[in-house]
Motif scaffolding. Sequence first.
Motif, PDB file in Angstrom:
ATOM      1  N   GLU A 140      39.613  10.550 -48.669  1.00 55.68           N
ATOM      2  CA  GLU A 140      39.695  10.253 -49.777  1.00 55.68           C
ATOM      3  C   GLU A 140      40.408  11.796 -50.383  1.00 55.68           C
ATOM      4  OE1 GLU A 140      38.602   6.812 -50.148  1.00 55.68           O
ATOM      5  OE2 GLU A 140      37.776   8.991 -49.129  1.00 55.68           O
ATOM      6  N   ARG A 141      39.453  13.610 -49.827  1.00 57.34           N
ATOM      7  CA  ARG A 141      39.379  14.271 -49.877  1.00 57.34           C
ATOM      8  C   ARG A 141      40.859  15.563 -49.195  1.00 57.34           C
ATOM      9  NH1 ARG A 141      36.232  19.384 -49.775  1.00 57.34           N
ATOM     10  NH2 ARG A 141      38.180  20.849 -49.647  1.00 57.34           N
ATOM     11  N   LEU A 142      40.749  14.937 -48.069  1.00 57.19           N
ATOM     12  CA  LEU A 142      42.275  14.950 -47.046  1.00 57.19           C
ATOM     13  C   LEU A 142      43.615  14.774 -48.046  1.00 57.19           C
ATOM     14  CD1 LEU A 142      42.683  14.159 -43.909  1.00 57.19           C
ATOM     15  CD2 LEU A 142      44.854  13.780 -45.515  1.00 57.19           C
ATOM     16  N   GLU A 143      43.466  13.292 -49.111  1.00 63.50           N
ATOM     17  CA  GLU A 143      44.472  12.744 -49.261  1.00 63.50           C
ATOM     18  C   GLU A 143      44.708  13.872 -50.993  1.00 63.50           C
ATOM     19  OE1 GLU A 143      47.159   9.165 -51.329  1.00 63.50           O
ATOM     20  OE2 GLU A 143      45.056   8.826 -50.255  1.00 63.50           O
ATOM     21  N   ARG A 144      43.770  13.853 -51.977  1.00 63.32           N
ATOM     22  CA  ARG A 144      43.452  15.172 -53.011  1.00 63.32           C
ATOM     23  C   ARG A 144      44.472  16.337 -51.908  1.00 63.32           C
ATOM     24  NH1 ARG A 144      38.933  13.470 -53.727  1.00 63.32           N
ATOM     25  NH2 ARG A 144      37.684  15.692 -52.943  1.00 63.32           N
ATOM     26  N   GLU A 145      43.795  16.712 -51.056  1.00 64.26           N
ATOM     27  CA  GLU A 145      44.040  18.084 -50.245  1.00 64.26           C
ATOM     28  C   GLU A 145      45.674  18.208 -49.990  1.00 64.26           C
ATOM     29  OE1 GLU A 145      42.781  21.453 -50.190  1.00 64.26           O
ATOM     30  OE2 GLU A 145      41.022  20.599 -50.263  1.00 64.26           O
ATOM     31  N   ILE A 146      46.191  17.208 -49.981  1.00 67.70           N
ATOM     32  CA  ILE A 146      47.740  17.348 -49.332  1.00 67.70           C
ATOM     33  C   ILE A 146      48.566  17.141 -50.916  1.00 67.70           C
ATOM     34  CG2 ILE A 146      49.690  16.635 -48.165  1.00 67.70           C
ATOM     35  CD1 ILE A 146      47.244  17.529 -46.820  1.00 67.70           C
ATOM     36  N   ARG A 147      48.284  15.689 -51.557  1.00 66.95           N
ATOM     37  CA  ARG A 147      48.756  15.657 -52.644  1.00 66.95           C
ATOM     38  C   ARG A 147      48.801  16.945 -53.795  1.00 66.95           C
ATOM     39  NH1 ARG A 147      52.095  12.768 -49.915  1.00 66.95           N
ATOM     40  NH2 ARG A 147      51.339  10.071 -49.331  1.00 66.95           N
ATOM     41  N   SER A 148      48.062  17.257 -53.761  1.00 70.59           N
ATOM     42  CA  SER A 148      47.572  18.421 -54.692  1.00 70.59           C
ATOM     43  C   SER A 148      48.304  19.349 -55.124  1.00 70.59           C
ATOM     44  CB  SER A 148      46.242  18.421 -55.193  1.00 70.59           C
ATOM     45  OG  SER A 148      45.702  18.984 -54.364  1.00 70.59           O
ATOM     46  N   GLU A 151      52.199  17.402 -55.747  1.00 68.33           N
ATOM     47  CA  GLU A 151      52.383  18.060 -57.012  1.00 68.33           C
ATOM     48  C   GLU A 151      52.524  19.081 -57.828  1.00 68.33           C
ATOM     49  OE1 GLU A 151      48.775  16.072 -58.103  1.00 68.33           O
ATOM     50  OE2 GLU A 151      50.230  13.653 -57.276  1.00 68.33           O
ATOM     51  N   GLU A 152      51.765  19.885 -57.262  1.00 69.56           N
ATOM     52  CA  GLU A 152      52.056  21.416 -57.493  1.00 69.56           C
ATOM     53  C   GLU A 152      53.448  21.510 -57.110  1.00 69.56           C
ATOM     54  OE1 GLU A 152      50.230  22.805 -60.349  1.00 69.56           O
ATOM     55  OE2 GLU A 152      48.953  21.134 -60.173  1.00 69.56           O
ATOM     56  N   TYR A 153      53.186  22.086 -55.844  1.00 72.15           N
ATOM     57  CA  TYR A 153      54.893  22.599 -55.560  1.00 72.15           C
ATOM     58  C   TYR A 153      56.358  22.104 -56.077  1.00 72.15           C
ATOM     59  CZ  TYR A 153      58.708  22.887 -51.894  1.00 72.15           C
ATOM     60  OH  TYR A 153      59.736  22.844 -51.868  1.00 72.15           O
ATOM     61  N   GLU A 154      56.189  20.335 -56.841  1.00 74.35           N
ATOM     62  CA  GLU A 154      56.897  20.139 -57.695  1.00 74.35           C
ATOM     63  C   GLU A 154      56.929  20.419 -58.459  1.00 74.35           C
ATOM     64  OE1 GLU A 154      58.949  15.267 -58.485  1.00 74.35           O
ATOM     65  OE2 GLU A 154      56.780  16.014 -57.732  1.00 74.35           O
ATOM     66  N   LYS A 155      55.954  20.888 -59.676  1.00 76.97           N
ATOM     67  CA  LYS A 155      56.011  21.096 -60.581  1.00 76.97           C
ATOM     68  C   LYS A 155      56.439  22.744 -60.903  1.00 76.97           C
ATOM     69  CE  LYS A 155      51.868  18.156 -62.208  1.00 76.97           C
ATOM     70  NZ  LYS A 155      50.720  19.063 -62.240  1.00 76.97           N
ATOM     71  N   ALA A 156      55.789  23.483 -59.784  1.00 73.66           N
ATOM     72  CA  ALA A 156      56.592  25.106 -59.393  1.00 73.66           C
ATOM     73  C   ALA A 156      58.016  24.810 -59.358  1.00 73.66           C
ATOM     74  CB  ALA A 156      56.284  25.578 -58.271  1.00 73.66           C
TER      75      ALA A 156
END
Length: 264
Positions: A140-148, A151-156
Amino acid sequence: MKQVTLTLLLVICVSLFPQDTASAEALSNKEHNWSFNPAQNNQPATTEPLYEELIEKYGGLYIGDTREKELYLTFDNGYENGYTGEILDVLKEKEVPAAFFITGHYLKEESDLIDRMVNEGHTIGNHSYHHPSLPAVSDERLEREIRSLEEEYEKATGRTDMMYLRPPRGTFSERTLAKTAEMGYVNVFWSLAYKDWETDKQKGADYAYEKIMKRVHPGAVMLLHSVSSDNAKALPKVIDDLKAEGYTFKSLDEWRLKQEEFFQ
């Protein structure tokens, strides 16, 4: 040549026909520290047989086609030390593509440099949001580290093309390779590097040049750190001299395309 061909076929098969990684939690989580074995006379580096096996199994990359004088230039960007702009200037002038593996801190603090990387045609890779050792965290933490970070990259940037992962700290396990492959990522290790990240122990452009040129080889995935003043100063001569020796610099996307064409 037979070994290279087999490696390419295995990587392609994993990319086009992903393995069932739903049971990643049941796989070994023994932590490994990436290492490679430099060869003499600019011959291709090797790695541990187990690491080779795991990379092939989960579609990762640490070395390209050793039959070709092709190079893949990659940088790890955990934080900014004032040299990335200079590096980007050199890459633009020399028309060389590179991959920059960024963290959440870098993405938040260095938006102008991220924009330059994207606009000038470079690859932005995932180095996780907080840079933990992935075997030390839960799925769960691994997925958050990668997906977050994704997602921020897409927003930026408005882009959804983040697909290459440099495992933080160079640590990995079969579980983390399987989990990140399941998430659609290619784990990118390296076959050329030197101790360049200690900012208080820089030794000058000539030192960096000699270290890089001594270890370069056909198919090399080159890892450099952009915090190094030595790298920034040595890079123009490194690029010019490698091109003079017949090397060409390729993007990670070109590596993927080459494998797909080879498979067809």
